[in-house]
Structures are given as C-alpha cells and as structure tokens.
Design an enzyme around this catalytic site. Structure first.
Site, PDB file in Angstrom:
ATOM      1  NE  ARG A   1      -3.000   1.482  10.797  1.00  0.00           N
ATOM      2  CZ  ARG A   1      -2.512   0.703   9.858  1.00  0.00           C
ATOM      3  NH1 ARG A   1      -1.580   1.173   9.023  1.00  0.00           N
ATOM      4  NH2 ARG A   1      -2.912  -0.544   9.737  1.00  0.00           N
TER       5      ARG A   1
ATOM      6  CD  GLU B   1      -5.927   6.375   6.531  1.00  0.00           C
ATOM      7  OE1 GLU B   1      -6.047   5.194   6.161  1.00  0.00           O
ATOM      8  OE2 GLU B   1      -4.868   6.859   6.980  1.00  0.00           O
TER       9      GLU B   1
ATOM     10  CG  HIS C   1      -3.589   3.689   4.239  1.00  0.00           C
ATOM     11  ND1 HIS C   1      -4.128   3.698   5.504  1.00  0.00           N
ATOM     12  CD2 HIS C   1      -2.572   2.787   4.285  1.00  0.00           C
ATOM     13  CE1 HIS C   1      -3.487   2.822   6.274  1.00  0.00           C
ATOM     14  NE2 HIS C   1      -2.544   2.259   5.551  1.00  0.00           N
TER      15      HIS C   1
END
Length: 316
Positions: free
Chosen positions: A229, A258, A277
């Site tokens: 993360r 993000e 991602h």
C-alpha cells in the site's frame, strides 16, 4: 459419502461467478441465499456490506487481501460475533512476480533503455548490475514474501525476511539461509540491505514505515519496490531521495495518493517506475480468489482453522 449440510451464500453479485459456485460445491458445501446461509462469500465493496447479517452466518470471506477500507467502513465493529477472513495469500504469486519484474527492471536500468531513441551504450550508468550476491530485504514476509523468496533464490540473491513474530520463514522453495528479523528490529537491516521489497499490511503502525531516515541508510544503488500500500512509504521523502540520488530508484505498484495525480513529481523522475496497482490483474484475480475460497470452505466444512483470519485488534 454423506452430503455436507454447510450452506454458503455468494453476493451481492446477482449473477454469481461460476468459478465461485464451483469452488463452493467442490469443497463440499451448497450455494444458497443469504437468509439460509452458514457463511457468506462477499464479492462487493465495504460500503455495500449488510448492516445486519442473519444470526446463522458464522463466517464471512472478504474478496481482498488489503482490507483497510472494511475497517474504515466499520464492518468488523458492526459484526463482532462473526469470523472474517481476508484474501491474504490468494494473490501472492501474481504480486510476487510483479515485484520481481519491478526490481529487475530497476537494477538493469530498463526505464532508460525504454526511453532511448538511438543505440547508446551508456557507460556512465554507475549502478546497473545484478541481483546475484545482493541482499534483498522483504518487509512483510507473509504470503507475497514466501512466494517471492523462491523466485529470488535462483538469481543468487540473499534474502532478509522481516515479519511480525521473527519466526523463521519456511516453505516450498525457500532456502534455509534466509535470515528472518522481527519487525521491531527493522531498523538494523537498512545498512545491510541492497534492495527493499515492501509487502506489509497497511495499518496505523505501518504508515510511513519507510521515510527519510530509512532511505538515507540505504545505498545509492538501492531500489525500493512497493507492492503493498502506498501509505507504507513517505511519498515526499521518496521524491526527495530519488531526486537527489540518495537511492537508485523506486518501483511502485501502489502510491500515496492513489491514483497518482497527473503532474505529480513521481511521473517525471527517470528513476521511478510506476504501474497502476495492477500486480493482481482482473483476468488472474477471480481464479486465484476461487482457489482461496475453495480451500477455506473445505476447512470450514471440516471444522479446521481458516486461512487469513482477520484480527481487528491488529488492524488486518
């Protein structure tokens, strides 16, 4: 053989994915409506999760490995008597492959070559090299780490595995010389590390786990890869370290913020590789999740401990 009486609901998708139905039946249970279920395989978002569950539901399988959004939505607090499991470990191989790809691309200066428009053998690449004989520290050596270590071993890399307990990391393909360090002693690994792969869960305790001080203790040739993360890395400190050549580069499948906004400095840094991602792409995700679901249902039917049990007090 006597048929199992265990019933499993899948939702909220109206058209249940066939792979999940097959996983339920293959593990010895039956697919049913939520009102008649012993367990729920959740396929939706945290915001859509039911405010109440039927009293018979004892277990809920969540669809993601990272479950901080379910904490933010107070899902666990709303259902304190229900056992939850995440998908931690289900996608480990795909994410480990992606981490290795980012690391190798950085070590071999692939971004420079991809940008090239003419044949130039740049002898001034001071840090281009190999993983052979190098030390790679995996911060958060859970499922992803255990999948990544056997990929690194044939390349001749030594691995330092950092986990919460400090218990030796073992498993298929993991060499016996892997050094395991408890998370509380993470500070002592930086000066012995060539490259870092971040694969730890995102919690309040792991926010900015790697910041300016940690980056400064790495080598000018070090690459930092994050497939966990974005919050685990201090983005401002990382931009500064990359800009000043404090480290060799960063391979990021996750960022903070993000999605990474257009115009962010990370987009223009030549020693930053960013993927959106997608280390666990949709075309691979459902099959891997179905395998995880099947394994957990088989355990549930037999009354065995489940995989990836959520521990709300730990934040994952």
């Amino acid at each position: 053989m006597q048929e199992s009486a265990i019933t499993i609901a899948i939702g909220p998708d109206r058209q249940t994915p066939r792979l999940l139905e097959k996983a339920v039946v293959g593990a010895g249970a039956k697919v049913c409506e939520l009102t008649d279920a012993d367990a729920l395989i959740w396929t939706g978002t945290p915001g859509d999760f039911p405010a109440t569950l039927p009293a018979a539901v004892r277990w809920v399988q969540l669809p993601a490995a990272g479950i901080e959004d379910f904490f933010d939505a107070d899902v666990f607090r709303a259902h304190p008597d229900v056992l939850f499991t995440s998908a931690a470990g289900a996608f480990s191989h795909s994410v480990a492959e992606h981490a290795l790809m980012l690391l190798l691309a950085g070590v071999r200066y692939l971004p420079e070559h991809l940008r090239a428009t003419s044949w130039q053998q740049r002898e001034f690449f001071p840090h281009v090299g190999s993983l052979r004989g190098k030390t790679v520290t995996i911060v958060g050596a859970g499922g992803i780490g255990r999948a990544l270590i056997p990929m690194l071993a044939p390349l001749g890399a030594h691995v330092i595995a950092v986990n919460r307990s400090g218990r030796p990391v073992t498993g298929p393909g993991i060499p016996p010389d892997v050094e395991t360090v408890p998370a509380e002693q993470l500070g002592r690994v930086w000066s012995h590390t060539d490259h870092v792969v971040v694969a730890a869960p995102a919690t309040a305790q792991t926010r900015h786990l790697i910041g300016a001080d940690e980056l400064a203790r790495l080598r000018p040739s070090s690459w930092v890869v994050n497939v966990a993360r974005g919050s685990l890395l201090d983005t401002d400190a990382l931009v500064s370290a990359l800009s000043r050549g404090v480290i060799g580069g960063a391979g990021l499948d996750v960022t903070d913020p993000e999605p990474l906004p257009d115009g962010h400095p990370l987009w223009t840094l030549p020693n930053a590789i960013i993927t959106p991602h997608d280390s666990n792409p949709p075309q691979l995700r459902l099959a891997a999740f179905a395998d995880h679901v099947g394994a957990n249902i088989a355990r549930f039917v037999k009354g065995e401990p489940l995989l990836a049990i959520v521990e709300p007090e730990r934040g994952y």
